[in-house]
Design an enzyme around this catalytic site. Structure first.
Site, PDB file in Angstrom:
ATOM      1  N   ARG A 154      34.451  37.058  35.377  1.00 26.20           N
ATOM      2  CA  ARG A 154      33.352  36.433  34.616  1.00 26.20           C
ATOM      3  C   ARG A 154      33.643  34.963  34.310  1.00 26.20           C
ATOM      4  NH1 ARG A 154      34.649  41.252  32.250  1.00 26.20           N
ATOM      5  NH2 ARG A 154      33.109  42.907  32.386  1.00 26.20           N
ATOM      6  N   ILE A 155      34.837  34.697  33.783  1.00 29.64           N
ATOM      7  CA  ILE A 155      35.149  33.326  33.370  1.00 29.64           C
ATOM      8  C   ILE A 155      35.399  32.443  34.600  1.00 29.64           C
ATOM      9  CG2 ILE A 155      36.793  31.893  32.077  1.00 29.64           C
ATOM     10  CD1 ILE A 155      37.188  34.352  30.197  1.00 29.64           C
ATOM     11  N   PRO A 206      43.618  38.518  33.674  1.00 31.96           N
ATOM     12  CA  PRO A 206      44.272  39.101  32.494  1.00 31.96           C
ATOM     13  C   PRO A 206      45.787  38.921  32.547  1.00 31.96           C
ATOM     14  CG  PRO A 206      43.026  40.745  33.760  1.00 31.96           C
ATOM     15  CD  PRO A 206      43.097  39.530  34.588  1.00 31.96           C
ATOM     16  N   ALA A 233      44.042  31.640  29.920  1.00 31.77           N
ATOM     17  CA  ALA A 233      44.014  33.099  30.105  1.00 31.77           C
ATOM     18  C   ALA A 233      45.015  33.769  29.167  1.00 31.77           C
ATOM     19  CB  ALA A 233      44.267  33.447  31.559  1.00 31.77           C
ATOM     20  N   ARG A 234      46.278  33.846  29.562  1.00 30.19           N
ATOM     21  CA  ARG A 234      47.294  34.448  28.706  1.00 30.19           C
ATOM     22  C   ARG A 234      48.604  33.706  28.880  1.00 30.19           C
ATOM     23  NH1 ARG A 234      43.917  36.075  26.029  1.00 30.19           N
ATOM     24  NH2 ARG A 234      43.355  38.205  25.501  1.00 30.19           N
ATOM     25  N   HIS A 295      44.635  28.488  21.189  1.00 31.27           N
ATOM     26  CA  HIS A 295      43.834  29.640  21.626  1.00 31.27           C
ATOM     27  C   HIS A 295      42.417  29.566  21.036  1.00 31.27           C
ATOM     28  CE1 HIS A 295      44.565  33.836  23.437  1.00 31.27           C
ATOM     29  NE2 HIS A 295      43.258  33.597  23.459  1.00 31.27           N
TER      30      HIS A 295
HETATM   31  P1  NAD Z   1      37.321  39.567  34.228  1.00 29.10           P
HETATM   32  O1  NAD Z   1      37.862  40.929  34.121  1.00 29.10           O
HETATM   33  O2  NAD Z   1      35.852  39.385  34.364  1.00 29.10           O
HETATM   34  O3  NAD Z   1      38.016  38.808  35.465  1.00 29.10           O
HETATM   35  C1  NAD Z   1      39.391  38.831  35.696  1.00 29.10           C
HETATM   36  C2  NAD Z   1      39.614  38.668  37.183  1.00 29.10           C
HETATM   37  O4  NAD Z   1      41.014  38.549  37.408  1.00 29.10           O
HETATM   38  C3  NAD Z   1      39.106  39.851  38.023  1.00 29.10           C
HETATM   39  O5  NAD Z   1      38.242  39.405  39.036  1.00 29.10           O
HETATM   40  C4  NAD Z   1      40.386  40.449  38.595  1.00 29.10           C
HETATM   41  O6  NAD Z   1      40.214  41.035  39.877  1.00 29.10           O
HETATM   42  C5  NAD Z   1      41.282  39.211  38.614  1.00 29.10           C
HETATM   43  N1  NAD Z   1      42.702  39.506  38.723  1.00 29.10           N
HETATM   44  C6  NAD Z   1      43.389  40.567  38.238  1.00 29.10           C
HETATM   45  N2  NAD Z   1      44.684  40.465  38.582  1.00 29.10           N
HETATM   46  C7  NAD Z   1      44.816  39.329  39.300  1.00 29.10           C
HETATM   47  C8  NAD Z   1      45.916  38.695  39.940  1.00 29.10           C
HETATM   48  N3  NAD Z   1      47.143  39.222  39.920  1.00 29.10           N
HETATM   49  N4  NAD Z   1      45.696  37.523  40.583  1.00 29.10           N
HETATM   50  C9  NAD Z   1      44.448  36.982  40.616  1.00 29.10           C
HETATM   51  N5  NAD Z   1      43.369  37.541  40.037  1.00 29.10           N
HETATM   52  C10 NAD Z   1      43.557  38.703  39.389  1.00 29.10           C
HETATM   53  O7  NAD Z   1      37.887  38.787  32.969  1.00 29.10           O
HETATM   54  P2  NAD Z   1      37.316  37.441  32.321  1.00 29.10           P
HETATM   55  O8  NAD Z   1      36.268  37.766  31.322  1.00 29.10           O
HETATM   56  O9  NAD Z   1      37.009  36.464  33.380  1.00 29.10           O
HETATM   57  O10 NAD Z   1      38.584  36.972  31.464  1.00 29.10           O
HETATM   58  C11 NAD Z   1      39.773  36.549  32.109  1.00 29.10           C
HETATM   59  C12 NAD Z   1      40.879  36.417  31.086  1.00 29.10           C
HETATM   60  O11 NAD Z   1      40.629  35.316  30.237  1.00 29.10           O
HETATM   61  C13 NAD Z   1      40.979  37.587  30.091  1.00 29.10           C
HETATM   62  O12 NAD Z   1      41.678  38.674  30.663  1.00 29.10           O
HETATM   63  C14 NAD Z   1      41.723  36.992  28.960  1.00 29.10           C
HETATM   64  O13 NAD Z   1      43.112  37.136  29.179  1.00 29.10           O
HETATM   65  C15 NAD Z   1      41.361  35.508  29.030  1.00 29.10           C
HETATM   66  N6  NAD Z   1      40.551  35.075  27.884  1.00 29.10           N
HETATM   67  C16 NAD Z   1      40.967  34.009  27.170  1.00 29.10           C
HETATM   68  C17 NAD Z   1      40.211  33.559  26.096  1.00 29.10           C
HETATM   69  C18 NAD Z   1      40.615  32.366  25.276  1.00 29.10           C
HETATM   70  O14 NAD Z   1      40.038  32.141  24.197  1.00 29.10           O
HETATM   71  N7  NAD Z   1      41.560  31.550  25.692  1.00 29.10           N
HETATM   72  C19 NAD Z   1      39.039  34.218  25.757  1.00 29.10           C
HETATM   73  C20 NAD Z   1      38.637  35.308  26.530  1.00 29.10           C
HETATM   74  C21 NAD Z   1      39.394  35.731  27.603  1.00 29.10           C
HETATM   75  C1  COI Z   2      40.162  37.251  24.171  1.00 30.56           C
HETATM   76  O1  COI Z   2      38.998  37.514  23.838  1.00 30.56           O
HETATM   77  O2  COI Z   2      40.823  38.028  24.890  1.00 30.56           O
HETATM   78  C2  COI Z   2      40.800  36.005  23.728  1.00 30.56           C
HETATM   79  O3  COI Z   2      41.728  35.559  24.343  1.00 30.56           O
HETATM   80  C3  COI Z   2      40.323  35.337  22.487  1.00 30.56           C
HETATM   81  C4  COI Z   2      40.710  36.100  21.268  1.00 30.56           C
HETATM   82  C5  COI Z   2      42.130  36.540  21.207  1.00 30.56           C
HETATM   83  C6  COI Z   2      40.303  35.406  20.028  1.00 30.56           C
END
Ligand code: NAD
Ligand code: COI
Length: 331
Positions: A154-155, A206, A233-234, A295
């Site tokens: 998604r992101i 993730p 991401a993380r 974050h």
């Molecule tokens: P999502 O599940 O829609 O997409 C994650 C993608 O990563 C998937 O397409 C998956 O196939 C891919 N993936 C899994 N393992 C992988 C690997 N080893 N190499 C490459 N790609 C791989 O998730 P999303 O909504 O896009 O969110 C992504 C990440 O962003 C979350 O898991 C979370 O850790 C992080 N996040 C951060 C914040 C923030 O505030 N900084 C907020 C929300 C989410």
């Molecule tokens: C998530 O939604 O996974 C994030 O990284 C943001 C949250 C910890 C506030």
């Protein structure tokens, strides 16, 4: 039915109160995160609404089960800090909010890259010292760069759209290939090959035990000299020590970090009195070619409203029907 919500910030209260009124369900709001001391507050409630951040007490799920609680609804994407095996063992459903606003995070990841590319840290420091010269800190334009997206979920997809708007060349790595992006020919077969081809590597996948330190010293060595890395991401995905070495030596051009390997005791805490004890963190933050944020990529009005409403809808659904569309697969 009644819920208890922990870790509730001021900016979330109105959304909780509106939902509570509209659904006629009582919600107790607790400002503190869940600890061994305040876990007993949840006695008598049907579901716990919480957050992924923080360190959950080891007895979290066991205690909730002893109170008859059936659901823990997390109001964010990641469930990294929860012991899902324990949730399963004690028969407690866990829900998250898989998509509250992918745009919030994608936009932010591009914003921190822009700050790096236009040397904002340096110009801010110079201006604070009444130095308004330009040279030699000439910037780079995004359209001149190849952007490597790791994770086209998604992101990652929103980030791709934004970078397309800038006119950048885009390549990506994801074990799962999105059919539309596949037809555009952006996928590279391995991460090693991707990192060698791009000027900017931006992580949108993730964090997990398995993928811990996806970016380590060896992977950094394979990156182009002077490349940038963006991590919203993380923190666990990047070996922070190896990153620091690469930034100091000039191997990497810069890093935009909204997540950091050892962030839990630092981010979203007021450490004014104690200061930060983490020397690695302090060294990273002091570098001109690092933009570090606590974050906050997720932190927009749209996202916060969705996080609260979707988490509460999920908890209600689990209590009423035993399941919810946002149920997390417990191990
Ligand atoms: P999502 O599940 O829609 O997409 C994650 C993608 O990563 C998937 O397409 C998956 O196939 C891919 N993936 C899994 N393992 C992988 C690997 N080893 N190499 C490459 N790609 C791989 O998730 P999303 O909504 O896009 O969110 C992504 C990440 O962003 C979350 O898991 C979370 O850790 C992080 N996040 C951060 C914040 C923030 O505030 N900084 C907020 C929300 C989410
Ligand atoms: C998530 O939604 O996974 C994030 O990284 C943001 C949250 C910890 C506030």
């Amino acid at each position: 039915m009644k819920f208890i919500a922990y870790n509730v910030r001021q900016d979330e209260r109105a959304y909780f109160e509106n939902w509570s009124q509209e659904n006629n369900i009582e919600i107790k709001l607790v400002a503190d995160e869940v600890t061994s001391k305040n876990l007993s507050l949840s006695k008598g409630y049907d579901a716990v609404i919480s957050f992924q951040t923080g360190i959950y007490p080891a007895e979290f799920f066991e205690t909730l089960a002893s109170y008859g609680i059936k659901d823990v609804s997390i109001r964010n994407v990641g469930v990294d800090n929860l012991d899902l095996a324990e949730a399963k063992k004690y028969g407690i459903a866990v829900t998250n909010v898989p998509a509250y606003s992918p745009n919030a995070i994608a936009e932010f990841s591009v914003a921190i890259l822009l700050q790096l590319l236009r040397n904002q840290n340096i110009f801010r420091k110079r201006m604070a010292a009444n130095d308004y010269r330009w040279a030699p800190f000439v910037g780079k334009e995004i359209r001149a760069l190849t952007i490597g997206i790791v994770g086209t979920g998604r992101i990652g997809k929103v980030a791709i759209d934004i970078y397309k708007g800038f006119g950048a060349k885009i390549l990506a790595f994801d074990p799962y290939h999105d059919p539309k992006l596949e037809s555009e020919g952006i996928y590279i077969d391995t991460l090693e090959d991707l990192v060698a081809k791009v000027d900017v590597l931006t992580l949108h996948m993730p964090g997990s035990d398995k993928d811990g330190h996806l970016i380590d010293a060896k992977m950094i060595e394979k990156m182009k000299d002077g490349a940038y890395i963006i991590n919203t991401a993380r923190g666990s995905l990047i070996d922070a020590k190896a990153l620091l070495t690469a930034l100091k030596s000039g191997k990497l051009g810069g890093a935009g970090l909204d997540t950091y390997e050892f962030e839990t005791p630092i981010f979203n805490h007021d450490l004014n009195e104690t200061g930060v004890k983490d020397e690695l963190f302090k060294e990273l933050v002091a570098l001109d070619n690092v933009v570090m944020t606590p974050h906050i990529a997720f932190y927009t009005e749209t996202a916060v409203e969705n996080m609260v409403n979707i988490a509460l809808d999920s908890a209600k659904s689990v209590i009423e029907t035993g399941t919810a569309p946002t149920l997390v697969q417990t191990k």
